[in-house]
Every structure is written in structure tokens, then in C-alpha cells.
Scaffold this motif. Structure first.
Motif, PDB file in Angstrom:
ATOM      1  N   GLY A   7      46.615  49.837  44.155  1.00 26.35           N
ATOM      2  CA  GLY A   7      47.934  48.966  43.911  1.00 26.35           C
ATOM      3  C   GLY A   7      47.891  48.876  42.401  1.00 26.35           C
ATOM      4  N   LEU A   8      46.682  48.353  42.013  1.00 26.91           N
ATOM      5  CA  LEU A   8      46.695  47.858  40.715  1.00 26.91           C
ATOM      6  C   LEU A   8      46.767  49.130  39.453  1.00 26.91           C
ATOM      7  N   LEU A   9      46.411  50.190  40.098  1.00 21.84           N
ATOM      8  CA  LEU A   9      46.528  51.524  39.343  1.00 21.84           C
ATOM      9  C   LEU A   9      47.913  51.897  39.118  1.00 21.84           C
ATOM     10  N   ARG A  10      48.638  51.770  40.300  1.00 19.21           N
ATOM     11  CA  ARG A  10      49.961  52.155  40.363  1.00 19.21           C
ATOM     12  C   ARG A  10      50.808  51.219  39.603  1.00 19.21           C
ATOM     13  N   TYR A  11      50.664  49.875  39.571  1.00 15.53           N
ATOM     14  CA  TYR A  11      51.614  48.722  38.754  1.00 15.53           C
ATOM     15  C   TYR A  11      51.060  49.288  37.088  1.00 15.53           C
ATOM     16  N   TYR A  12      49.909  49.579  36.664  1.00 13.14           N
ATOM     17  CA  TYR A  12      49.710  49.648  35.354  1.00 13.14           C
ATOM     18  C   TYR A  12      50.169  50.969  34.894  1.00 13.14           C
ATOM     19  N   THR A  13      50.307  52.093  35.947  1.00 13.62           N
ATOM     20  CA  THR A  13      50.698  53.297  35.489  1.00 13.62           C
ATOM     21  C   THR A  13      52.533  53.303  35.297  1.00 13.62           C
ATOM     22  N   ALA A  14      52.959  52.418  36.133  1.00 10.60           N
ATOM     23  CA  ALA A  14      54.476  52.228  35.942  1.00 10.60           C
ATOM     24  C   ALA A  14      54.732  51.407  34.669  1.00 10.60           C
ATOM     25  N   ALA A  15      53.753  50.497  34.357  1.00  6.92           N
ATOM     26  CA  ALA A  15      53.913  49.705  33.275  1.00  6.92           C
ATOM     27  C   ALA A  15      53.681  50.336  32.111  1.00  6.92           C
ATOM     28  N   GLU A  16      52.860  51.447  31.979  1.00  2.64           N
ATOM     29  CA  GLU A  16      52.605  52.331  30.981  1.00  2.64           C
ATOM     30  C   GLU A  16      51.603  51.350  29.773  1.00  2.64           C
ATOM     31  N   ALA A  17      50.791  50.298  30.324  1.00  6.29           N
ATOM     32  CA  ALA A  17      49.975  49.510  29.522  1.00  6.29           C
ATOM     33  C   ALA A  17      48.823  50.117  29.379  1.00  6.29           C
ATOM     34  N   GLN A  18      48.441  51.004  28.491  1.00  6.51           N
ATOM     35  CA  GLN A  18      47.324  51.669  28.301  1.00  6.51           C
ATOM     36  C   GLN A  18      46.212  50.779  28.278  1.00  6.51           C
ATOM     37  N   ALA A  19      46.112  49.744  27.528  1.00  8.04           N
ATOM     38  CA  ALA A  19      44.818  49.010  27.329  1.00  8.04           C
ATOM     39  C   ALA A  19      44.743  48.014  28.340  1.00  8.04           C
ATOM     40  N   ALA A  20      45.750  47.652  29.443  1.00  8.67           N
ATOM     41  CA  ALA A  20      45.775  46.878  30.787  1.00  8.67           C
ATOM     42  C   ALA A  20      44.929  47.815  31.634  1.00  8.67           C
ATOM     43  N   HIS A  21      45.306  48.951  31.598  1.00  2.63           N
ATOM     44  CA  HIS A  21      44.720  49.917  32.530  1.00  2.63           C
ATOM     45  C   HIS A  21      43.294  49.925  32.489  1.00  2.63           C
ATOM     46  N   TYR A  22      42.747  50.068  31.164  1.00  2.00           N
ATOM     47  CA  TYR A  22      41.284  49.808  31.220  1.00  2.00           C
ATOM     48  C   TYR A  22      40.736  48.569  31.309  1.00  2.00           C
ATOM     49  N   LEU A  23      41.351  47.556  31.421  1.00  2.00           N
ATOM     50  CA  LEU A  23      40.854  46.161  31.491  1.00  2.00           C
ATOM     51  C   LEU A  23      40.907  46.096  33.050  1.00  2.00           C
ATOM     52  N   TRP A  24      42.028  46.407  33.656  1.00  2.00           N
ATOM     53  CA  TRP A  24      41.711  46.188  35.215  1.00  2.00           C
ATOM     54  C   TRP A  24      40.725  47.203  35.721  1.00  2.00           C
ATOM     55  N   LEU A  25      40.620  48.423  35.065  1.00  2.00           N
ATOM     56  CA  LEU A  25      39.353  49.177  35.772  1.00  2.00           C
ATOM     57  C   LEU A  25      37.921  48.487  35.661  1.00  2.00           C
ATOM     58  N   PHE A  26      37.795  48.046  34.458  1.00  2.00           N
ATOM     59  CA  PHE A  26      36.522  47.413  33.945  1.00  2.00           C
ATOM     60  C   PHE A  26      36.411  46.106  35.033  1.00  2.00           C
ATOM     61  N   GLY A  27      37.286  45.340  35.053  1.00  2.00           N
ATOM     62  CA  GLY A  27      36.983  44.117  36.103  1.00  2.00           C
ATOM     63  C   GLY A  27      37.009  44.611  37.479  1.00  2.00           C
ATOM     64  N   PHE A  28      37.814  45.686  37.883  1.00  2.00           N
ATOM     65  CA  PHE A  28      37.507  46.148  39.340  1.00  2.00           C
ATOM     66  C   PHE A  28      36.132  46.691  39.453  1.00  2.00           C
ATOM     67  N   ILE A  29      35.610  47.476  38.414  1.00  2.00           N
ATOM     68  CA  ILE A  29      34.182  48.117  38.700  1.00  2.00           C
ATOM     69  C   ILE A  29      33.113  46.935  38.722  1.00  2.00           C
ATOM     70  N   LEU A  30      33.261  45.558  37.824  1.00  2.00           N
ATOM     71  CA  LEU A  30      32.350  44.598  37.784  1.00  2.00           C
ATOM     72  C   LEU A  30      32.708  44.033  39.264  1.00  2.00           C
ATOM     73  N   THR A  31      33.713  43.617  39.786  1.00  2.00           N
ATOM     74  CA  THR A  31      33.847  42.950  41.037  1.00  2.00           C
ATOM     75  C   THR A  31      33.362  43.966  42.197  1.00  2.00           C
ATOM     76  N   ASN A  32      33.585  45.355  42.343  1.00  2.00           N
ATOM     77  CA  ASN A  32      32.980  45.946  43.185  1.00  2.00           C
ATOM     78  C   ASN A  32      31.435  46.197  43.159  1.00  2.00           C
ATOM     79  N   GLY A  33      30.980  46.174  42.073  1.00  2.00           N
ATOM     80  CA  GLY A  33      29.380  46.005  41.865  1.00  2.00           C
ATOM     81  C   GLY A  33      28.982  44.807  42.296  1.00  2.00           C
ATOM     82  N   TYR A  34      29.494  43.569  41.847  1.00  2.00           N
ATOM     83  CA  TYR A  34      29.095  42.166  42.603  1.00  2.00           C
ATOM     84  C   TYR A  34      29.081  42.405  44.099  1.00  2.00           C
TER      85      TYR A  34
END
Length: 70
Positions: A7-34
């Protein structure tokens, strides 16, 4: 977690915010790792954690591919 990530990937792809795309991916990986760290501390077997990780990587990768190029 998978639905949230897609859902987050779809939202940021539609918004075309490249910096935000990497930011959510980093946060999602950290959360999943925890979450995996907590499961390991609870005694979940390594086999189940590896299967869960493989399913996560494949689903996020396939979902991202189809959202971006499909």
C-alpha cells in the motif's frame, strides 16, 4: 506487513515522490527487521524465519514490479 508495504509503495508511486519512496522503504525494512528480532527472541525457529523472509522479499519485489511496470 506485506499489505502495508504494498500500500505504501502504491501511494508513493502514484505521488511520484522519489525521496519519500526510499524513506518508507528504509523505515519498512527497519520495522520488519525488528519484528524478526523479536520473533527470534521468542524462540521461533530459524526455518520459519527464513521462509517468512523469502515470502516477504518475493511479495514486495513482485508487487513493486507490477505496480511500477504493470
Amino acid at each position: 506487513m506485506i499489505l502495508l508495504g504494498l500500500g505504501l509503495l502504491r501511494y508513493y508511486t502514484a505521488a511520484e515522490a522519489q525521496a519519500a519512496h526510499y524513506l518508507w522503504l528504509f523505515g519498512f525494512i527497519l520495522t520488519n527487521g525488528y519484528i524478526f528480532y523479536l520473533q527470534k527472541r521468542m524462540g521461533v525457529s530459524r526455518k520459519i524465519l527464513r521462509i517468512q523472509t523469502a515470502v516477504f522479499v518475493i511479495s514486495i519485489g513482485a508487487g513493486g514490479y507490477f505496480i511500477n511496470f504493470g
